[in-house]
Every structure is written in structure tokens, then in C-alpha cells.
Design an enzyme around this catalytic site. Structure first.
Site, PDB file in Angstrom:
ATOM      1  NE  ARG A   1     -38.148  21.943   9.958  1.00  0.00           N
ATOM      2  CZ  ARG A   1     -38.008  20.444  10.713  1.00  0.00           C
ATOM      3  NH1 ARG A   1     -38.144  19.299   9.562  1.00  0.00           N
ATOM      4  NH2 ARG A   1     -38.298  20.488  12.173  1.00  0.00           N
TER       5      ARG A   1
ATOM      6  CD1 TRP B   1     -45.729  26.068  13.268  1.00  0.00           C
ATOM      7  CD2 TRP B   1     -45.618  25.401  15.282  1.00  0.00           C
ATOM      8  NE1 TRP B   1     -47.400  26.298  13.648  1.00  0.00           N
ATOM      9  CE2 TRP B   1     -46.446  25.430  14.957  1.00  0.00           C
ATOM     10  CE3 TRP B   1     -44.845  24.783  16.555  1.00  0.00           C
ATOM     11  CZ2 TRP B   1     -47.729  23.889  15.469  1.00  0.00           C
ATOM     12  CZ3 TRP B   1     -45.824  23.920  16.826  1.00  0.00           C
ATOM     13  CH2 TRP B   1     -47.421  23.828  16.875  1.00  0.00           C
TER      14      TRP B   1
ATOM     15  CG  ASN C   1     -36.687  21.899  16.221  1.00  0.00           C
ATOM     16  OD1 ASN C   1     -37.902  22.806  16.375  1.00  0.00           O
ATOM     17  ND2 ASN C   1     -36.598  21.374  15.098  1.00  0.00           N
ATOM     18  N   GLY C   2     -37.061  23.245  19.082  1.00  0.00           N
ATOM     19  CA  GLY C   2     -37.646  22.587  20.178  1.00  0.00           C
ATOM     20  C   GLY C   2     -37.752  23.317  21.480  1.00  0.00           C
TER      21      GLY C   2
ATOM     22  CB  THR D   1     -51.624  10.311   8.634  1.00  0.00           C
ATOM     23  OG1 THR D   1     -52.304  11.759   8.177  1.00  0.00           O
ATOM     24  CG2 THR D   1     -51.379   9.131   7.559  1.00  0.00           C
ATOM     25  CB  SER D   2     -47.715   7.410  11.887  1.00  0.00           C
ATOM     26  OG  SER D   2     -47.124   8.877  10.730  1.00  0.00           O
TER      27      SER D   2
ATOM     28  CB  SER E   1     -42.692   8.733  12.626  1.00  0.00           C
ATOM     29  OG  SER E   1     -42.216  10.062  12.718  1.00  0.00           O
ATOM     30  CD  GLN E   2     -42.667  11.926   5.942  1.00  0.00           C
ATOM     31  OE1 GLN E   2     -42.246  11.884   5.038  1.00  0.00           O
ATOM     32  NE2 GLN E   2     -42.653  13.143   6.531  1.00  0.00           N
TER      33      GLN E   2
ATOM     34  CD  GLU F   1     -53.314  17.045   8.783  1.00  0.00           C
ATOM     35  OE1 GLU F   1     -52.379  16.448   9.092  1.00  0.00           O
ATOM     36  OE2 GLU F   1     -54.095  16.000   7.914  1.00  0.00           O
TER      37      GLU F   1
ATOM     38  CG  HIS G   1     -73.799   2.785  20.963  1.00  0.00           C
ATOM     39  ND1 HIS G   1     -74.703   2.708  22.541  1.00  0.00           N
ATOM     40  CD2 HIS G   1     -73.911   1.745  19.956  1.00  0.00           C
ATOM     41  CE1 HIS G   1     -74.858   1.325  21.867  1.00  0.00           C
ATOM     42  NE2 HIS G   1     -74.400   0.651  20.750  1.00  0.00           N
TER      43      HIS G   1
END
Length: 696
Positions: free
Chosen positions: A33, A97, A124-125, A391-392, A436-437, A576, A592
Site C-alpha cells: 500500500r 504514509w 488511515n485517512g 490506470t482505471s 477502481s481496482q 511510476e 501542435h
């Protein structure tokens, strides 16, 4: 994002060493994660007193990977008896994170209420009103040691505890948590532990995922426990135009425990079921505004708190214990050096699983059971909206042209964050697809709720059963790609792609003018798994190409038509994984602006396959050559004309134009992987990135 893991063993003796091993292994399952520090909180006593009303807590935290935390744990063996056995114990663990404050000891979770750690929490949040709460607490003489928003939560709980101290018998641990989270704004999944409530744990969620695993030697009393709703009498239920009931719910309560006289039970709490599956496959997914508590009697209760301003469909009348079909082998690397490489090589199998039971190749028919009951409404809609992130979003771009062709409806494709920023008009006769994965992407989930409030039909496209998007959609498609652990999505992209193609086929199945096109696409789907294997067999050739490119600072990827999405997704993978600058460019926009970048020193990949825009792509290729560019071309096998204009060539099998993007993206996935490895980057956990983005 941050990873939460907690473990409670009730009347199931475990040594401190066993408890810590379970906590640390849980964190290792959540490493994908993304995180920059890790920590755990456990009971600190070296003698077990079952009648103790309070137990001292110990925090073990460290900046860096879980391996660094394990070193900290080894040091702690000097003071803690790792052989002491606990009949009942609660441990909480966290990978952080960083959002508020740099990675260091004081900012690492668990966060504590005070220097003695009366209350500790993992989170988490993001709490959006933490500054106001912090100012309030500082006025009441609370001192803060960290820069985190999370410390505000646990100090607020301490404030409520002290306020009710004289009347403590009337305030439970769960009630303290309830009082605390009612003051919080933002998204969170929380797990609390306290020295005042030994053997108890309380968890809560709003916006961030949380799942509970239950393990018992005996059968549980029920696999679906009822929920009692207490409604606000001044706000009667209002059914919407689809019959969904809206209600202002004040609370509900449910309980769970083993059946019979044997009461031994273990509970596992995690951000993701992948951290639980090695212990049990019996799980409960919490809903938003759920507070789950395990009291000293080992019983799990789920209490529901809803503010009267919340307007959303009524939650299920029960909490169901779900049996996971996930296998532990699916979340292991096996013989591969990285999860990403494993997941790239799983694509022949994953695309087969996406189509299994849905595409009947003998009868040339497609069935998506998850949306079957809503197809009449979908066919009557005024437009289709496809919303996702990263990616989605690219999977929707890849199939937009086909969906316009097969449905003859306006098709909008939007990034979820931009869709919300624009306050896009949405109508009751729109059909909105949310891709969404994880099924927990914060921006996508917020966009879903925005559209749902406006009466649109909501279709979820996810890879995770029980996720928020699954539960909040009216209907949906599970892509069946299997667990994806690597942060950079690979097999989920190709399975999302195929799921949307299958939807397009269903929309056109009764149109005579589309029969030939319909049949050719189904024939292409049948050949796809074997053709993917052919592309994977070129890995050695792609590795040699990576050796030429890995020291470059930039890489352009160009194409158009059905392959434009491959350019966007390929460039995203380069960014990434390798930390190189990369840009996906529409070949039609070459004159252009982007043509100014082209010279002999600029690495350039062009996708030129035999499709309706082949001639236009060849014009762009010749323009690049005229400016001394050295294009690496991804083309169809045996296309000698295209190869004449290329500096180097990657040949992929020829497919139906709308499916060609599945075969052209795989070389880009492999190239990104090998460049990252040559640059000594962590391919499974790229810096600063998280697998599931559960905050805005």
C-alpha cells in the site's frame, strides 16, 4: 495509503513473541500500500493479571520499512519478556504514509494521548478539521508532540475520558470512541487500544476501508447477525425513483460470538483482506459510520452512528460474514522476483478469468450477470459516463471509441477529481460507471456519491468484492483479475479493458447492423490469452531495449485511435516505476507542439498497428524520421512496410482494432519493469505512491 492491522486473541493463549509475529506479518502483507514508517502497540506487563483494571502499554516504532521495525523489536527484548503468555491480548500495528509531518518516531503511528499512553490509535485517512480540534485541546492545556492530525483524535478521546472520569461506570470504551468520531470531519479508518480497557479494542470507519476477520475453533453463532434500526421520526423514509429507501439512521447494534460453551475466538482487523487471509477466510466488511468493538467478554458488537444530515440509501439490515475465495498463494510472489513481474505474467490467466462464464464462444453470446437486471434501464439512458483515476481512467479511454460505436450513445470519460471540481451536471437518465481496482479510491467514491445523489444509475467496475464502490453501486461487474499487490497496476488494466468491451458487446447484441463487428470481437477475445503469451515470450528482446534506455532522462510515447490509451498508460508506468519523465502524446497533435521535442537524442516509442488510423500514424512516423528522430516502433508481426521506417521494432500479433491495445500495453509494462530494475528502483512499492488512494 496507510495500513492498519490489529489482533485480539480472546481465551486463546499466545506468547508475546507470537503476538508480535502476527502483527509484523500483517504489516508485511500491507507493505504494497506504500509507507515510510511502521509501529506497533502491545501490553507492556511481564506478568499477566487477568483481573487487572489497567495495563501499561508499550509503543515500538521506527522510520523506514518493516524490517527496521523488526530491529527495534529485537532491541526491546532486553526489557520485555517475549515468552510471557497472554490468554487475552490486544495488539495494534500500522504502516504510515506521511501526510502531516515527516517520517520520524513522534509522527509514526500508533499515536498516544499522553506520555504514559493511556489511549493509543492507528489511523488511515485525513482529518480535515484537526486544526480546530487542536486549538480547542491546546486551550485545555493539552500539549502535542507530533505534527500529525491523528494525535488530535487520541487526545480528544483522553479529554472525554477525563471529563467522564467521575462517572466512568456509565461510559464504555465504545461510547468514548463514538463521542470522539462525532467531532471528526474527513476520512478515516481507526483502531483504538487503551490501558484503561485491557482486552478490548474499538475500530471505526468513514471513507477508508476496514475489514474484520473472525477465527474460532467452533462454529460462530450466526453468519448473518441482525441490525436494529432506530429512525428519526421527523424524517420519514423517502423511496427514490428506483425504490431505494432513504433514511436518517441514529443507531443500530449487533453482536457476534462463537456458539456453544467454548468461547475461544481470535479477531483480526485490517485495511485489506490480504493481511487476514493467512489466518481466516471468514470476514466482515464494515460500512461507513460503523463502530465495531470487542469487549472483555470477547463478543463483537457493531454500533452504527449516523448524523441526521446524512442522506444516503439505507444500509443492509444485517452484517454478513463473507467467506473469502482468495488463496494465500495468490498474494505470494512464488518464483518471481517481484509482484509486478508475477502479475504481468498472470495476464493470460487473468483475462481468461475475466471472460469465464461470461463469454460463450460457441454461441457467440456475452452475459454479465451483475448488470443483467438493469440492462433495460441502461439501454434507455441518454448518455454513458465513465469515471476513474490513473490506470482505471485509461481503461475507459481505451474503450471509449468502441463503446460509442456499439451503443450509439454519447460517452463521457472523466478523471474523478476533475469531474468533482467542475460540479458536472448529472441527470436521472444518465448511467455512470465507476472504475477502481480496489473499489476504495477516494475521488472515485466521492464522484459516485455525487452522481447517486442526483439520481443516476450507478455501475461499479472493481476487482475487490465487498469494497465501498461494490456496496454503494446499484449494479456492477467484478473483473476477476485476482489480487493485485504491485502498486503499478498491470493485470487489472487488461481485465478492466475486457470488462468494458464485454459491456459494449451486450449493448449491441440485438443490432443486425453490428453482427459482423460483434462476431469479429468475440473471435478476437477467444485468441487473446494465447496472443498475450506470445508477447510475454518477447521479454528477452524487451530487456535488451531497456538496457539501451535506462540511463535516459525522458521518454515520449506516441499513438492515436485505439492505441492512444496505450500511450497514456505506458507513459504512466514509466513514470511510476522508473522515475523518468515520460509523456503519452496523441500522434495527431504532433505538429501542435510535441514535434519541437523530437531530435536524435530524444527516446521515442510509436505505436503503429494495422487499424483505421494506420495511414495517419505512418505520416507521424515519417515526420519524426524527417527530424532525425530514432523511433522505436510497436507494430504488427510481419508488417515490413512499417519496419522500414523504424529504428527498432517490437512486433505484436495482429488483433481486432479495439483489442489491439491489450497486446500493445504488455511490452510497455515489461519495458517499465526492466528499466526500473536496471535503475535499482523498488518496482513493487515506488516512492511516494500507494496502491489504494483512500484520501483526496
Amino acid at each position: 495509503m496507510c495500513g492498519i492491522f490489529a489482533y485480539l486473541n480472546y481465551l486463546t493463549p499466545r506468547t508475546r513473541e507470537e503476538i508480535i509475529r502476527i502483527l509484523v506479518n500483517g504489516l508485511k502483507r500491507l507493505e504494497y500500500r506504500g509507507y515510510d514508517s511502521a509501529g506497533i502497540a502491545i501490553d507492556g506487563c511481564n506478568e499477566v493479571n487477568l483481573s487487572a483494571l489497567e495495563v501499561a502499554l508499550v509503543l515500538l516504532k521506527r522510520k523506514g520499512k518493516v524490517a527496521a521495525l523488526e530491529e527495534e523489536i529485537e532491541v526491546a527484548k532486553k526489557d520485555l519478556d517475549f515468552n510471557v503468555e497472554f490468554p487475552t491480548h490486544v495488539g495494534i500495528a500500522h504502516t504510515r504514509w506521511a501526510t502531516h509531518g515527516e517520517p520520524n518516531w513522534v509522527n509514526t503511528h500508533p499515536q498516544r494521548s499522553d506520555s504514559t499512553g493511556e489511549f493509543v490509535v492507528i489511523h488511515n485517512g485525513i482529518i480535515t478539521n484537526y486544526k480546530d480540534l487542536k486549538a480547542f485541546l491546546m486551550e485545555h492545556s493539552y500539549q502535542f508532540e507530533s505534527e500529525t492530525d491523528t494525535e488530535t483524535i487520541v487526545k480528544l478521546m483522553k479529554h472525554f475520558y477525563d471529563f467522564h472520569k467521575k462517572d466512568l461506570h456509565s461510559v464504555t470504551f465504545r461510547e468514548l470512541v463514538e463521542k470522539t468520531i462525532q467531532q471528526l470531519e474527513g476520512a478515516f479508518a481507526l483502531a483504538f487500544k487503551s490501558s484503561h480497557f485491557p482486552g478490548e479494542i474499538v475500530v471505526a470507519r468513514r471513507g477508508s476501508p476496514l475489514v474484520i476477520g473472525v477465527k474460532s475453533p467452533t462454529k460462530l453463532a450466526t453468519d448473518r447477525f441482525p441490525v436494529l434500526f432506530s429512525k428519526d421520526k421527523t424524517s420519514p423514509d423517502q423511496p427514490d425513483h428506483r425504490g431505494n429507501t432513504f433514511s436518517s439512521i441514529v443507531d443500530d447494534l449487533s453482536t457476534l460470538a462463537p456458539a456453544g460453551e467454548e468461547k475461544e475466538v481470535e479477531y483480526f482487523f485490517a485495511s485489506d483482506a490480504s493481511a487476514i487471509i493467512e489466518h481466516t477466510n471468514q470476514v466482515i466488511y464494515l460500512e461507513d459510520n460503523d463502530i465495531a468493538a470487542v469487549s472483555r467478554n470477547g463478543k463483537l458488537t457493531i454500533h452504527r452512528v449516523r448524523t441526521l444530515t446524512d442522506i444516503e440509501p439505507l444500509s443492509p439490515m444485517s452484517r454478513e460474514i463473507i467467506t473469502l475465495k482468495m488463496q494465500i498463494q495468490q498474494i505470494m510472489k512464488g518464483n518471481f522476483p517481484s509482484f509486478m513481474q508475477k502479475e504481468i505474467y498472470e495476464q493470460p490467466e487473468s483475462v481468461t478469468n475475466t471472460m469465464r462464464g461470461r463469454v460463450n464462444f460457441e454461441e457467440n453470446r456475452v452475459l454479465l450477470g451483475g448488470i443483467k437486471e438493469h440492462m433495460a434501464e441502461i439501454r434507455r439512458c441518454r448518455r454513458l459516463l465513465f469515471i476513474g483515476c490513473g490506470t482505471s481512467y485509461h481503461s475507459a479511454v481505451a474503450t471509449r471509441q468502441l463503446l460509442e460505436e456499439m451503443t450509439e450513445l454519447p460517452v463521457m470519460v472523466d478523471l474523478a477529481s476533475d469531474f468533482l471540481d467542475r460540479s458536472t451536471p448529472v441527470f436521472r437518465d444518465d448511467v455512470c460507471f465507476f472504475i477502481s481496482q480496489s473499489g476504495e479510491t477516494a475521488d472515485t467514491l466521492m464522484a459516485l456519491r455525487y452522481c447517486k445523489q442526483r439520481g443516476a444509475l450507478i455501475v461499479g467496475i472493481t476487482n475487490t468484492v465487498g469494497s465501498s464502490i461494490c456496496r454503494e453501486s446499484h449494479c456492477g461487474v467484478h473483473i476477476n483479475a485476482g489480487p493485485e499487490i504491485g502498486v503499478a497496476s498491470t493485470k487489472a488494466y487488461t481485465s478492466q479493458f475486457i470488462s468494458l468491451v464485454m459491456f459494449g458487446l451486450i449493448m449491441s447484441e440485438d443490432r443486425l447492423s453490428m453482427r459482423e463487428r460483434y462476431s469479429s470481437i468475440i473471435s478476437g477475445l477467444k485468441k487473446l490469452p494465447e496472443q498475450i503469451k506470445e508477447v510475454l515470450a518477447m521479454d528477452g528482446q524487451i530487456h535488451k531495449l531497456a538496457e539501451e534506455l535506462y540511463q535516459q532522462r525522458s521518454l515520449l510515447v506516441m499513438g492515436r485511435g485505439f492505441n492512444y490509451a496505450t500511450c497514456l498508460e505506458g507513459a504512466l508506468k514509466i513514470k511510476e516505476l522508473t522515475y523518468m519523465h515520460s509523456e503519452g502524446i496523441m500522434a495527431g497533435e504532433l505538429k501542435h507542439g510535441p514535434l519541437a521535442l523530437v531530435d536524435s537524442a530524444m527516446p521515442l516509442i510509436m505505436i503503429v498497428t494495422r487499424d483505421p488510423v494506420y495511414g495517419k500514424c505512418m505520416n507521424a512516423l515519417q515526420q519524426v524520421n524527417a527530424r532525425n528522430g530514432q523511433p522505436i516502433v510497436i507494430c504488427n508481426k510481419g508488417d515490413e512496410e512499417t519496419k522500414k521506417h523504424a529504428y527498432k521494432v517490437i512486433e505484436v500479433p495482429e488483433q481486432v482494432d479495439c483489442l489491439q491495445g491489450i497486446l500493445t500495453i504488455i511490452p510497455m509494462q515489461l519495458l517499465s519493469l526492466h528499466i526500473a530494475e536496471l535503475r535499482k528502483c523498488d518496482v513493487d512499492c515506488p516512492r511516494n505512491l500507494a496502491k489504494s488512494v483512500t484520501v483526496e
